[in-house]
Structures are given as structure tokens and as C-alpha cells.
Design an enzyme around this catalytic site. Structure first.
Site, mmCIF file in Angstrom:
data_model
loop_
_atom_site.group_PDB
_atom_site.id
_atom_site.type_symbol
_atom_site.label_atom_id
_atom_site.label_comp_id
_atom_site.label_asym_id
_atom_site.label_seq_id
_atom_site.Cartn_x
_atom_site.Cartn_y
_atom_site.Cartn_z
ATOM 1 N N ASP A 10 0.769 -1.160 -0.029
ATOM 2 C CA ASP A 10 0.054 0.022 -0.041
ATOM 3 C C ASP A 10 0.992 1.155 0.124
ATOM 4 O OD1 ASP A 10 -2.784 -1.452 1.999
ATOM 5 O OD2 ASP A 10 -2.389 -1.450 -0.103
ATOM 6 N N LEU A 67 -27.917 -8.637 -22.704
ATOM 7 C CA LEU A 67 -29.357 -7.855 -22.807
ATOM 8 C C LEU A 67 -29.113 -6.474 -23.527
ATOM 9 C CD1 LEU A 67 -30.385 -8.274 -19.046
ATOM 10 C CD2 LEU A 67 -31.440 -9.362 -21.049
ATOM 11 N N GLU A 105 -36.700 -7.442 -12.321
ATOM 12 C CA GLU A 105 -35.534 -7.777 -11.455
ATOM 13 C C GLU A 105 -34.344 -6.869 -11.465
ATOM 14 O OE1 GLU A 105 -34.399 -11.693 -13.004
ATOM 15 O OE2 GLU A 105 -36.476 -12.379 -13.141
ATOM 16 N N LYS A 111 -31.254 -5.041 -11.492
ATOM 17 C CA LYS A 111 -30.181 -5.564 -12.250
ATOM 18 C C LYS A 111 -28.467 -5.560 -11.118
ATOM 19 C CE LYS A 111 -27.441 -5.541 -16.521
ATOM 20 N NZ LYS A 111 -26.361 -4.876 -16.148
ATOM 21 N N GLU A 151 -25.726 -13.831 -10.458
ATOM 22 C CA GLU A 151 -24.686 -13.016 -10.184
ATOM 23 C C GLU A 151 -24.109 -13.297 -8.905
ATOM 24 O OE1 GLU A 151 -25.177 -11.165 -12.921
ATOM 25 O OE2 GLU A 151 -23.960 -9.562 -12.878
HETATM 26 S S1 IVH Z 1 -30.841 -12.548 -17.356
HETATM 27 C C1 IVH Z 1 -31.126 -13.708 -21.265
HETATM 28 N N1 IVH Z 1 -31.263 -11.250 -14.969
HETATM 29 O O1 IVH Z 1 -27.007 -8.512 -16.877
HETATM 30 C C2 IVH Z 1 -31.003 -13.187 -19.994
HETATM 31 N N2 IVH Z 1 -29.210 -10.682 -15.989
HETATM 32 O O2 IVH Z 1 -26.527 -7.528 -19.767
HETATM 33 C C3 IVH Z 1 -29.600 -12.459 -19.766
HETATM 34 N N3 IVH Z 1 -27.893 -9.352 -14.763
HETATM 35 O O3 IVH Z 1 -24.676 -10.722 -18.095
HETATM 36 C C4 IVH Z 1 -29.255 -12.498 -18.279
HETATM 37 N N4 IVH Z 1 -29.109 -8.983 -12.786
HETATM 38 O O4 IVH Z 1 -24.592 -10.271 -15.448
HETATM 39 C C5 IVH Z 1 -30.595 -11.361 -16.044
HETATM 40 N N5 IVH Z 1 -31.917 -10.464 -12.881
HETATM 41 C C6 IVH Z 1 -31.108 -10.703 -13.909
HETATM 42 C C7 IVH Z 1 -29.824 -9.833 -13.773
HETATM 43 C C8 IVH Z 1 -28.953 -10.045 -14.975
HETATM 44 C C9 IVH Z 1 -27.940 -8.861 -13.520
HETATM 45 C C10 IVH Z 1 -26.682 -9.114 -15.560
HETATM 46 C C11 IVH Z 1 -25.846 -10.568 -15.957
HETATM 47 C C12 IVH Z 1 -25.873 -10.282 -17.434
HETATM 48 C C13 IVH Z 1 -26.118 -8.877 -17.589
HETATM 49 C C14 IVH Z 1 -26.759 -8.739 -19.113
#
Ligand code: IVH
Length: 676
Positions: free
Chosen positions: A38, A84, A117, A119, A177
Site C-alpha cells: 500500500d 441484454l 428484477e 440488475k 450474479e
Molecule cells: S438475465 C437472457 N437477469 O446483466 C438473459 N441478467 O447484460 C440474460 N444481470 O450478463 C441475463 N441481473 O450479468 C439477467 N436479473 C437478472 C440480472 C442479469 C443482473 C446481468 C448479468 C448479465 C447482464 C446482461
């Protein structure tokens, strides 16, 4: 000390820190105590603060966390881990639902229920359970192939290792996650820039005992491969996950209609700072699995889900200079080099200025104080200038009219669709003639979605180009490894690895190769369409000889813009030479028929008029799923014309002349063995 000495001293410290880092994270054997580590880090940061000319890409002010270890085995996901699409505004969300309703051909009054949900901003992982036992944990990787992080996954308390429940599927990849709670992150602040980096770094430690020390959490939200999952919708799945012993997000909700999604979004955004984990938006998923299946995917994201992002973080900084970057397709992008500032845990030193018009509209000048915004993973940009703080003598920025790399004329093209001149200025050189474009084209060629040569990153492309080791794609396969071995930072082993990685990619599918050529407007999806049509690379290449570009019109999804671009590409001698060379070097696999034995095998279809309760896009997917194809013009080769309401009369007559069978919607569905 003079400037030179200060710099030498600084570099020494950076080298030492890099070495400590490597031993600590990659080899899991720290060379010094945490305190000593550090102190050294602090020394470097202080030096940088005092002497602004000091700069290193390995500085702790630039590197966040540490590089993942390269020691993990790779493994294929049986079902790809998709990403997504994003919605940033109310309009984006309204359009998302409109697209869905269009696809399934339903009216606006059709009510859709969503699982909403929050994220979590962490690292996604896929956990394979067989007969109730956790047998494998993979990171997302590139979505198709992840890293085997089973040993580290096993250290996470939230993750059940054995599930004895009657209704738990025989086999399932539970996905979710891995993250760190904000309160736990407080103790890790020194090492990582933000909770996400901390989770990513900890999850990819070589030694699982190091992972165990970090309080990683897991929330489950979807699944990949499954056998024996008897559930009909997402919300029910989330409930089951709880019953099986997984944690799910306590803020998940089942919501109907876009209006209610927006109310929920606003409520959660308000609560955001009180929640003990970072969320960067809300994921909306259509609740019904049946409807999800019907909608399918576009490229690598589902049509049935979207991430509604929260508004971004902002900061104030100073424009130090404006540089012009030249992209792979010749686009000139102005970038503001700003006084580095920390926005939401990320050090921002560059902000895109988009294009010439944007600079003029916002009147951004070198020396201005500006508000910078960073939204999600998008490149930070300048929101506005603080005019009150502008010094008197600042000059307006004058945009270069010649390409700063090759000196060619730059132009703004006329866009036939918008009927306006493009906002983007482009270099008119033909590609490989311009150094900067060449470098970007080569970076694209070796990139993940293209040839995906392991370890051949952007930096290596730049170095090899400067050293004249590569100029055109084919040069990658004729590298002078003896020379490379002598370069700083290279050795026998790394050269062997590179040689191996390059050789491995000599087997390539036609669609990847077409994509990797970097033809403007030909992304992965269009490359797939073209490959499917031509089947073999030589037939595609023959376009240049036969000049039969209009043939491309037969490919549904390929329009005038793409055709002009392909034409342009082939009109350049260097490009044709590149194709010839690559054809001799590579082993190019022909396109496979996706569903060789479908019910509509080898049959071609065309649609005229409006269909009832099913969109054109969906009918097209149905035809393709069953090994048929659709065309957009009538010829002898057409097998069936599907006639909906208010068809084009001329098409029906033409079909009659060619003695083509016409089907109404019902007859078509019967052909497919379905009843409407
Ligand atoms: S569903 C086909 N559900 O978002 C569905 N993803 O940009 C794909 N993530 O890589 C994922 N919360 O790391 C889903 N409730 C949730 C999520 C979630 C966070 C993240 C995940 C994914 C990214 C997609």
C-alpha cells in the site's frame, strides 16, 4: 532531481508494483506485506499528483483490481449466456414493447406481464447441477465459452452444493450474479476501485483459499441447459429457486404493462442508495416461457428481455486537448482528453465528443470546464460546457478537413435513408491505404467475435504494426517469430503460445471470416445471412469477378446500404488480394444448413399482404427453423407464395405466370403441421 531522474524513479516504482501485483494475484504468493504494498502504491499516486508529466498504463490510478489469472480451464456453455439490450428512457421501453407486439402481431391493448428484477452489477456465473449435486461453475467468458471456476464457486456460502428436493430438475445450469455487498466492500476499498471489480477479481483467484476470504454473495435469476424443469414462467422459477435454497433478489416483482414498470423503476431508483448492493438498472423479462420461446433471440440478446438502466453518474473536469481518432470504417471521432476524474469508482480520462456537429452544437473548446457523464458501460461523454468558467481567449475548435492519419480528403456522406448528410466525417481512403484504418481493421480481424486469436490484443496489433511485422490480415499467419522473441516482454514461451493460438484459428467458418473482414454495415448477423446464401467462400469471393452484386438482393435482410458497401469493398484491389491470400492460408468451412431435415427443406417462400396474428418476422423464423428459406423477389426458383390480406396483385400474377403454388395463411400452417 531533474525531470529525467523523477521519471526513472517513478518507472522503477511502477515496475516493482507490477511485479508485486503479479506475484500476489497470479501466483498467489505475495512478496511483501500488505502495508508495504500500500505504501508503494501511495508513493506512486503522490508522485503523479505532484508531477503531471508522469504517466504509465500500469499505474494504480489506471489499473483497477488486477488482471485475471490465465490459469483457468475453458469450457463451453451448453446454452450460450446471452447479454441484454439496454433501454435508457421511457421511449426506449415503449419501443421495446411495441417491437414485441409487432413480432407477435398483437394490438397495443394486449397485456404483457414481466418479471422486473433489479440488475445487480456483479459477475455472472453458470452453475451446473446433476442429480442435485453442484458439479461445475463457469464464468460467462464470451458467452459461448467460460472459465471453469468451480473451485472458487464452491467457497461461496450462498450457493447450495447439494439440493434434495423432489421437483429439482435432474440436470440444470442455474445462472445468476456473484457480487459483493457495499458494506463488505468498505474493507476492500484499498485494493479495488468498485464492488464489481472486487467481485470479479476475487472470483478469479487462482487459489480458492483467497476467494474464501472475500464475502462473495450469489443471487440466482435464470437458467441455461435444463432437463426436467417443469415450470411455465419466470416468476414461478424465481419462487422455486428460493424453495431449492438459492437466494433471489428481494426486490423482484411481477408487473403488467409498461406504465407500471415505470412506476416501479422510479420507486427503486429512489431507494437505490439505501440498498446494500450496487444496481445499475432493472431487467424486464417477459414472464411466460411460451412467449419467450416464440420471440427468440436477436444476435446475442433475447427479444423478450431488456435492461432498463438508471441515470448515469456525472463529474466536472477540464478539456486538456481534443484528439481525432480514426475508426475501422474511416469515421473520424473526436475525443476530449480530460483531467482524469473518478466517476462512480472509474477513473475517466477520455470523453467522446461523437462528431463535428456535436462539438459545434455544444461549443466545446480546449481549456473549457465541462460536465462529463458516464452511463453504464457506455463511453463517457461531455454533457455541457460551464460557460461561466470559460477563460476569455479560448479559440473555437477547428475540425480537420483532411484525415490526420493519411492526409486523404474527408467527407460527410449523403444518407439515402435520412436524406441528409451524415453527421460523421469519414476518411475517403480505401481502407488499408490509411495507417490508422489499417490498424483498426487488424484489431477487428483478431477480435473476439472475429478470428478470436487468444492473447492477440489491441496493444499487440499496434506494436506489430509499428514494427512492420503486420500490415494486412494475411501477415498474421506469416509472422517472423524469431524477431518477436527478441522483443521486450516476449520470450520463448509467449511466442510459442502466440504461434499456437494463431495456428488454432486457421480453421474458420465462412461467417466468422466474412465478419472479420470488417466490411462496413456487415456485422455478425449480416455475415451469417450472406454465408447462408453463398455457402462457400469461393462463391462469395466470385462476386468481385462476376460483379453480380444485385444477387445479394435475394438475401432477406440485406438492403441497398449493405450491397453498396460490399461493392465498395470488392472494388478495392487490396481487399481482393487479402481475400485471395486468406483463402490459401485458411481452412474455411462452408456454411451448414441449420436444420437440414426440416419439413420445409429446400423450399423457398415469399410473403405478400398482411398476415393475421403472426408477423412477417415470425413467419420467416418459422420457415428457417424448418430448413426453408424466404426470398424477396419472384422467380422460377420460388416454391410458394404466401398470400395474406390485401396482397400485391402484381406478385400474384407473376406467381401465376411462373406456376408457383400460392398458399393462404391457414394452408401454410397446415403445411407446417400446425393449425391456426
Ligand atoms: S438475465 C437472457 N437477469 O446483466 C438473459 N441478467 O447484460 C440474460 N444481470 O450478463 C441475463 N441481473 O450479468 C439477467 N436479473 C437478472 C440480472 C442479469 C443482473 C446481468 C448479468 C448479465 C447482464 C446482461
Amino acid at each position: 532531481m531533474d525531470k529525467k531522474e523523477i521519471e526513472t524513479n517513478y518507472k522503477k516504482k511502477i515496475k516493482l508494483l507490477t511485479n508485486y501485483n503479479k506475484n500476489y494475484y497470479d501466483k498467489s504468493s505475495p512478496l511483501v506485506s500488505d502495508k508495504e504494498f500500500d505504501n508503494l502504491k501511495q508513493d506512486i499516486l503522490l508522485l503523479e499528483q505532484k508531477y503531471k508529466f508522469l504517466n504509465s498504463s500500469n499505474s494504480p490510478s489506471k489499473t483497477v483490481g488486477f488482471k485475471p489469472s490465465k490459469n483457468f480451464k475453458k469450457s463451453l456453455h451448453r446454452v450460450p449466456m446471452l447479454s441484454l439490450g439496454n433501454a435508457f428512457s421511457e421511449d426506449d421501453l415503449i419501443n421495446f414493447e411495441k417491437r414485441i407486439l409487432n413480432f407477435i402481431s398483437e394490438k397495443n391493448s394486449f397485456k404483457i406481464s414481466y418479471s422486473a428484477e433489479p440488475k445487480i452489477d456483479g459477475i455472472s456465473a453458470s452453475l451446473t447441477y446433476k442429480n442435485g449435486n453442484l458439479i461445475k461453475g463457469l464464468s460467462r467468458g464470451d458467452g459461448k465459452e467460460g472459465e471453469d471456476i468451480t473451485a472458487n464457486i464452491l467457497t461461496i456460502k450462498d450457493i447450495p452444493k447439494k439440493i434434495i428436493k423432489k421437483d429439482f430438475p435432474e440436470e440444470i445450469d442455474v445462472r445468476g450474479e456473484v457480487f459483493i455487498q457495499n458494506s463488505d466492500f468498505q474493507n476492500l476499498k484499498e485494493k479495488f476501485a468498485n464492488p464489481r471489480n472486487a467481485a470479479s477479481g476475487s472470483l478469479r483467484q487462482k487459489n480458492p483459499d483467497d476467494t474464501r476470504k472475500i464475502p462473495l454473495k450469489f443471487i440466482a435469476y435464470t437458467f441455461g441447459y435444463e432437463q426436467g424443469l417443469k415450470i411455465e414462467n419466470q416468476f414461478e422459477y424465481l419462487k422455486k429457486l428460493n424453495e431449492w435454497g438459492f437466494k433471489t433478489n428481494p426486490l423482484n416483482k411481477l408487473i403488467t404493462g409498461v406504465k407500471n414498470l415505470l412506476t416501479n423503476y422510479k420507486e427503486i431508483e429512489k431507494k437505490r442508495s439505501e440498498i446494500d448492493f450496487d444496481i445499475d438498472g432493472i431487467v424486464y423479462k417477459i414472464n411466460s416461457f411460451k412467449l419467450q420461446k416464440r420471440l427468440g433471440n436477436v444476435a446475442n440478446a433475447p427479444r423478450w428481455a431488456i435492461a432498463h438502466k438508471f441515470s448515469s453518474n456525472k463529474g466536472i473536469s477540464l478539456v486538456k486537448s481534443i484528439e481525432i481518432q480514426i475508426g475501422r470504417t474511416g469515421a473520424l471521432t473526436p475525443v476530449a482528453k480530460i483531467e482524469p476524474i473518478n466517476i462512480g469508482g472509474v477513473l475517466v480520462a477520455n470523453a467522446t465528443l461523437h462528431n463535428e456537429d456535436e462539438i459545434n452544437r455544444k461549443d466545446i473548446r480546449v481549456g473549457d470546464t465541462v460536465i462529463v457523464e458516464r452511463a453504464g458501460d457506455v463511453i463517457p461523454h461531455i454533457l455541457s460546457v460551464e460557460f461561466k468558467k470559460r477563460p476569455k481567449d479560448l479559440k473555437k475548435f477547428s475540425y480537420p478537413k483532411k484525415c490526420p492519419s493519411c492526409g486523404s480528403k474527408t467527407i460527410k456522406e449523403y444518407n439515402i435513408i435520412t436524406k441528409k448528410n451524415d453527421a460523421v466525417r469519414r476518411c475517403t481512403s480505401e481502407g488499408y491505404e490509411c495507417e490508422k484504418i489499417s490498424i483498426e481493421k487488424l484489431k477487428h480481424f483478431v477480435s473476439k467475435e472475429a478470428l478470436n486469436i487468444d492473447g492477440f490484443g489491441k496493444k499487440i496489433v499496434e506494436t506489430f504494426y509499428k514494427l512492420k511485422l503486420i500490415k494486412l490480415p494475411q501477415d498474421i499467419f506469416r509472422l517472423d517469430f524469431k524477431k518477436i522473441e527478441k522483443l521486450e516482454g516476449w520470450g520463448r514461451l509467449s511466442v510459442e503460445n502466440l504461434k499456437y493460438a494463431i495456428n488454432e484459428k486457421k480453421n474458420i467458418s465462412i461467417e466468422r471470416l466474412i465478419y472479420s473482414l470488417g466490411i462496413r454495415h456487415i456485422g455478425l448477423e449480416n455475415a451469417k445471412l450472406i454465408s447462408k446464401y453463398f455457402k462457400s467462400f469461393s462463391k462469395f469471393k466470385a462476386l468481385s469477378k462476376n460483379k453480380s452484386y444485385n444477387e445479394l438482393l435475394n438475401i432477406d435482410g440485406i438492403g441497398e446500404t449493405q450491397i453498396n458497401s460490399v461493392k465498395n469493398f470488392f472494388s478495392n484491389k487490396i481487399n481482393v488480394e487479402v481475400l485471395d491470400q486468406l483463402e490459401t492460408i485458411l481452412n474455411i468451412k462452408d456454411a451448414l444448413d441449420e436444420n437440414k431435415n426440416g419439413k420445409l427443406k429446400d423450399k423457398t417462400f415469399m410473403i405478400t399482404g398482411k398476415l393475421n396474428g403472426i408477423s412477417r418476422a415470425e413467419i420467416k423464423s418459422l420457415i428457417e427453423e424448418n430448413a426453408g428459406s424466404t426470398v424477396s423477389s419472384i422467380s422460377k426458383k420460388l416454391d410458394y407464395l404466401i398470400v395474406g390480406e390485401k396482397p400485391t396483385k402484381r406478385k400474384i400474377e407473376e406467381a401465376k405466370n411462373f406456376k408457383i403454388i400460392t398458399l393462404d395463411q391457414k394452408q401454410f400452417l397446415i403445411l407446417l403441421n400446425k393449425t391456426s
